[in-house]
Write a protein that holds these residues in place. Sequence first.
Motif, PDB file in Angstrom:
ATOM      1  N   UNK A   1       0.818  -1.205   0.000  1.00  0.00           N
ATOM      2  CA  UNK A   1       0.000   0.000   0.000  1.00  0.00           C
ATOM      3  C   UNK A   1       0.856   1.260   0.000  1.00  0.00           C
ATOM      4  N   UNK A   2       0.288   2.313  -0.543  1.00  0.00           N
ATOM      5  CA  UNK A   2       0.948   3.633  -0.502  1.00  0.00           C
ATOM      6  C   UNK A   2       0.431   4.460   0.649  1.00  0.00           C
ATOM      7  N   UNK A   3      -0.589   3.969   1.356  1.00  0.00           N
ATOM      8  CA  UNK A   3      -1.158   4.678   2.502  1.00  0.00           C
ATOM      9  C   UNK A   3      -0.931   3.850   3.764  1.00  0.00           C
ATOM     10  N   UNK A   4      -1.047   4.514   4.931  1.00  0.00           N
ATOM     11  CA  UNK A   4      -0.876   3.819   6.203  1.00  0.00           C
ATOM     12  C   UNK A   4      -2.193   3.289   6.763  1.00  0.00           C
ATOM     13  N   UNK A   5      -3.294   3.980   6.428  1.00  0.00           N
ATOM     14  CA  UNK A   5      -4.600   3.651   6.998  1.00  0.00           C
ATOM     15  C   UNK A   5      -5.649   3.650   5.905  1.00  0.00           C
ATOM     16  N   UNK A   6      -6.691   2.847   6.113  1.00  0.00           N
ATOM     17  CA  UNK A   6      -7.813   2.800   5.170  1.00  0.00           C
ATOM     18  C   UNK A   6      -9.117   2.901   5.935  1.00  0.00           C
TER      19      UNK A   6
END
Length: 94
Positions: free
Chosen positions: A89-94
């Motif tokens: 992922x390119x993000x830490x949270x979803x």
Amino acid sequence: MSVLNSNGVEKIPWNGVLISIQPRIRLGRSFDQRAHTYLGYALRVRGNIGGEAREFLVGVGEGAHAKHQFRARDTITGEALPVADLRLETVEFI
């Protein structure tokens, strides 16, 4: 009050100022063929997540962006789950 998802993982409350919005895609490759999957948007937020003040990335779907029309400098809040595998992922949270 803690909010649990179907897997029993606690959602983390967050809030802050939206710094940037970027499209979020996943690229795949099979031999000489490439493909991409559209995942929504990555929001860079400067604020608080789980009691910690910092910048962080939250992934949101296309529907959330269509509903809220996110713009830089908006003040936003939400709840998020940590991503299962940061390598994917390119993000830490979803």
